[in-house]
Design an enzyme around this catalytic site. Structure first.
Site, PDB file in Angstrom:
ATOM      1  N   ASN A   9       0.884  -1.175   0.000  1.00  0.00           N
ATOM      2  CA  ASN A   9       0.000   0.000   0.000  1.00  0.00           C
ATOM      3  C   ASN A   9       0.915   1.215   0.000  1.00  0.00           C
ATOM      4  O   ASN A   9       1.470   1.571   1.031  1.00  0.00           O
ATOM      5  CB  ASN A   9      -0.890  -0.020   1.246  1.00  0.00           C
ATOM      6  CG  ASN A   9      -1.696   1.267   1.394  1.00  0.00           C
ATOM      7  OD1 ASN A   9      -1.844   2.032   0.433  1.00  0.00           O
ATOM      8  ND2 ASN A   9      -2.204   1.511   2.584  1.00  0.00           N
ATOM      9  N   LYS A  11       0.188   4.255  -0.389  1.00  0.00           N
ATOM     10  CA  LYS A  11      -0.448   5.469   0.161  1.00  0.00           C
ATOM     11  C   LYS A  11      -0.180   6.667  -0.760  1.00  0.00           C
ATOM     12  O   LYS A  11      -0.062   6.484  -1.961  1.00  0.00           O
ATOM     13  CB  LYS A  11       0.029   5.734   1.589  1.00  0.00           C
ATOM     14  CG  LYS A  11      -0.003   4.497   2.483  1.00  0.00           C
ATOM     15  CD  LYS A  11       0.159   4.821   3.916  1.00  0.00           C
ATOM     16  CE  LYS A  11       0.280   3.540   4.711  1.00  0.00           C
ATOM     17  NZ  LYS A  11       0.130   3.732   6.139  1.00  0.00           N
ATOM     18  N   HIS A  96      -9.400   1.316   4.673  1.00  0.00           N
ATOM     19  CA  HIS A  96      -8.146   1.552   5.395  1.00  0.00           C
ATOM     20  C   HIS A  96      -8.410   2.520   6.549  1.00  0.00           C
ATOM     21  O   HIS A  96      -9.207   3.452   6.416  1.00  0.00           O
ATOM     22  CB  HIS A  96      -7.090   2.123   4.428  1.00  0.00           C
ATOM     23  CG  HIS A  96      -5.721   2.090   5.024  1.00  0.00           C
ATOM     24  ND1 HIS A  96      -5.304   3.031   5.931  1.00  0.00           N
ATOM     25  CD2 HIS A  96      -4.699   1.218   4.878  1.00  0.00           C
ATOM     26  CE1 HIS A  96      -4.060   2.737   6.309  1.00  0.00           C
ATOM     27  NE2 HIS A  96      -3.681   1.639   5.693  1.00  0.00           N
ATOM     28  N   GLU A  98      -6.831   4.937   7.618  1.00  0.00           N
ATOM     29  CA  GLU A  98      -6.612   6.356   7.298  1.00  0.00           C
ATOM     30  C   GLU A  98      -7.833   6.937   6.591  1.00  0.00           C
ATOM     31  O   GLU A  98      -8.169   8.114   6.774  1.00  0.00           O
ATOM     32  CB  GLU A  98      -5.337   6.496   6.448  1.00  0.00           C
ATOM     33  CG  GLU A  98      -4.093   6.249   7.302  1.00  0.00           C
ATOM     34  CD  GLU A  98      -2.901   5.694   6.547  1.00  0.00           C
ATOM     35  OE1 GLU A  98      -2.873   5.765   5.309  1.00  0.00           O
ATOM     36  OE2 GLU A  98      -1.981   5.172   7.218  1.00  0.00           O
ATOM     37  N   GLU A 168      -5.546  -4.756  10.457  1.00  0.00           N
ATOM     38  CA  GLU A 168      -4.508  -3.753  10.681  1.00  0.00           C
ATOM     39  C   GLU A 168      -4.792  -3.006  11.980  1.00  0.00           C
ATOM     40  O   GLU A 168      -5.582  -2.041  11.988  1.00  0.00           O
ATOM     41  CB  GLU A 168      -4.490  -2.750   9.526  1.00  0.00           C
ATOM     42  CG  GLU A 168      -4.225  -3.382   8.178  1.00  0.00           C
ATOM     43  CD  GLU A 168      -3.602  -2.383   7.216  1.00  0.00           C
ATOM     44  OE1 GLU A 168      -2.466  -2.628   6.794  1.00  0.00           O
ATOM     45  OE2 GLU A 168      -4.230  -1.357   6.918  1.00  0.00           O
ATOM     46  N   GLY A 174       2.356   2.304  10.694  1.00  0.00           N
ATOM     47  CA  GLY A 174       3.307   3.394  10.528  1.00  0.00           C
ATOM     48  C   GLY A 174       3.966   3.831  11.824  1.00  0.00           C
ATOM     49  O   GLY A 174       4.594   4.883  11.896  1.00  0.00           O
ATOM     50  N   SER A 214       3.332  -2.088  10.411  1.00  0.00           N
ATOM     51  CA  SER A 214       4.780  -2.130  10.631  1.00  0.00           C
ATOM     52  C   SER A 214       5.378  -3.506  10.355  1.00  0.00           C
ATOM     53  O   SER A 214       6.303  -3.943  11.053  1.00  0.00           O
ATOM     54  CB  SER A 214       5.133  -1.642  12.036  1.00  0.00           C
ATOM     55  OG  SER A 214       4.698  -0.307  12.208  1.00  0.00           O
TER      56      SER A 214
HETATM   57  C1  PEP Z   1      -0.812   0.209   5.992  1.00  0.00           C
HETATM   58  O1  PEP Z   1      -0.974   1.406   5.913  1.00  0.00           O
HETATM   59  O2  PEP Z   1      -1.613  -0.555   5.412  1.00  0.00           O
HETATM   60  C2  PEP Z   1       0.334  -0.292   6.755  1.00  0.00           C
HETATM   61  C3  PEP Z   1       0.315  -1.525   7.177  1.00  0.00           C
HETATM   62  O3  PEP Z   1       1.348   0.593   6.975  1.00  0.00           O
HETATM   63  P1  PEP Z   1       2.787   0.272   7.647  1.00  0.00           P
HETATM   64  O4  PEP Z   1       3.257  -1.040   7.070  1.00  0.00           O
HETATM   65  O5  PEP Z   1       3.651   1.420   7.233  1.00  0.00           O
HETATM   66  O6  PEP Z   1       2.556   0.194   9.101  1.00  0.00           O
END
Ligand code: PEP
Length: 251
Positions: A9, A11, A96, A98, A168, A174, A214
């Site tokens: 992803n 973003k 997601h 976000e 998630e 992040g 992460s």
């Molecule tokens: C995401 O935004 O789907 C995600 C898992 O981000 P990160 O791997 O940077 O934590």
């Protein structure tokens, strides 16, 4: 058997030229590596058609990161599911955290988006996950169950069977703070049980449930070794070929 999947992803990162170079890099790496999972990249709308032109779709799937909750019409700035499909993308990331947090996407809106995606032959990668407070107050299982029920449980069994889920935990996205493999497994097993109770064991066993938050080359293998963790949705570490491939090859 359910699919093992690693999906990136990106973003709101990379300009078009950088995005094309990154997609080519992943595509080339896949040409030179034996992989034991499906690989997908989720890229900004502006990149979809160009990226589709430079990747081998039999090796690398292409996802949008969102789609509109309307088919067409006077919705300035929005990008519809039919538009996404017309670029060659075959997946769309929906729900997601976000999008939920910054753009007010509710389960009601997401239900519409999921339906539009499916009508346009896009496979939703549907994200769910609790915030830190919900993890700490112990309500996290119920929160995730409600997210799934509210947005997805009006689907027919045939349509639900097409969905990829991504758990998630918002506190891990992040932040550099990864859920432990045991925390991920607890949630993934719980989610599979919720699906089984509604749609039966066969569909539950068929549903790929990815972990996101992460995930990196150093922790992917431990997470993916868990029986109910079927891969990862990868943010930051999907922005470089080496780290993304480090996760892809963890299977
Ligand atoms: C995401 O935004 O789907 C995600 C898992 O981000 P990160 O791997 O940077 O934590």
């Amino acid at each position: 058997m359910r699919k093992k999947i690693v999906a990136g992803n990106w973003k709101m990162n990379t300009n078009l030229q950088e995005g094309i170079a990154l997609a080519k890099g992943v595509n080339d790496a896949l040409n030179n590596t034996n992989v034991n999972c499906d690989v997908i990249i989720g890229v900004p709308f502006t990149h979809l058609a160009s990226v589709n032109d430079v990747i081998d779709s039999s090796k690398l799937g292409l996802a949008a990161e969102n789609c509109a909750d309307h088919k067409s019409g006077a919705y300035t700035g929005e990008v519809s599911a039919p538009m996404v499909a017309s670029t060659g993308a075959t997946y769309v990331i929906l729900g997601h955290s976000e999008r939920r947090q910054y753009y007010g996407e509710t389960s009601e809106i997401l239900k519409t988006k999921v339906n539009l995606a499916l009508e346009n032959n896009l496979t939703p990668i549907f994200c769910i996950g609790e915030v830190l407070e919900e993890r700490e107050n112990g309500s996290y299982l119920e929160v995730v169950k409600a997210q799934i029920e509210e947005a997805l449980f009006e689907l027919s069994a045939e349509d639900f069977d097409k969905i990829i889920l991504a758990y998630e935990p918002v506190w891990a996205i992040g932040t550099g703070k990864t859920a432990t493999a045991d925390q991920a497994e607890e949630m993934h097993a719980f989610i599979r049980g919720v699906i089984a109770a509604k749609y039966g064991e066969t569909i539950a066993e068929n549903t790929s449930i990815l972990y996101g938050g992460s995930c990196k080359p150093s922790n992917a293998a431990e997470l993916f070794a868990k029986p109910n963790v079927d891969g990862g949705l990868i943010g930051g570490a999907s922005l470089e070929v080496e780290s993304f491939m480090g996760i892809v090859t963890a299977f």
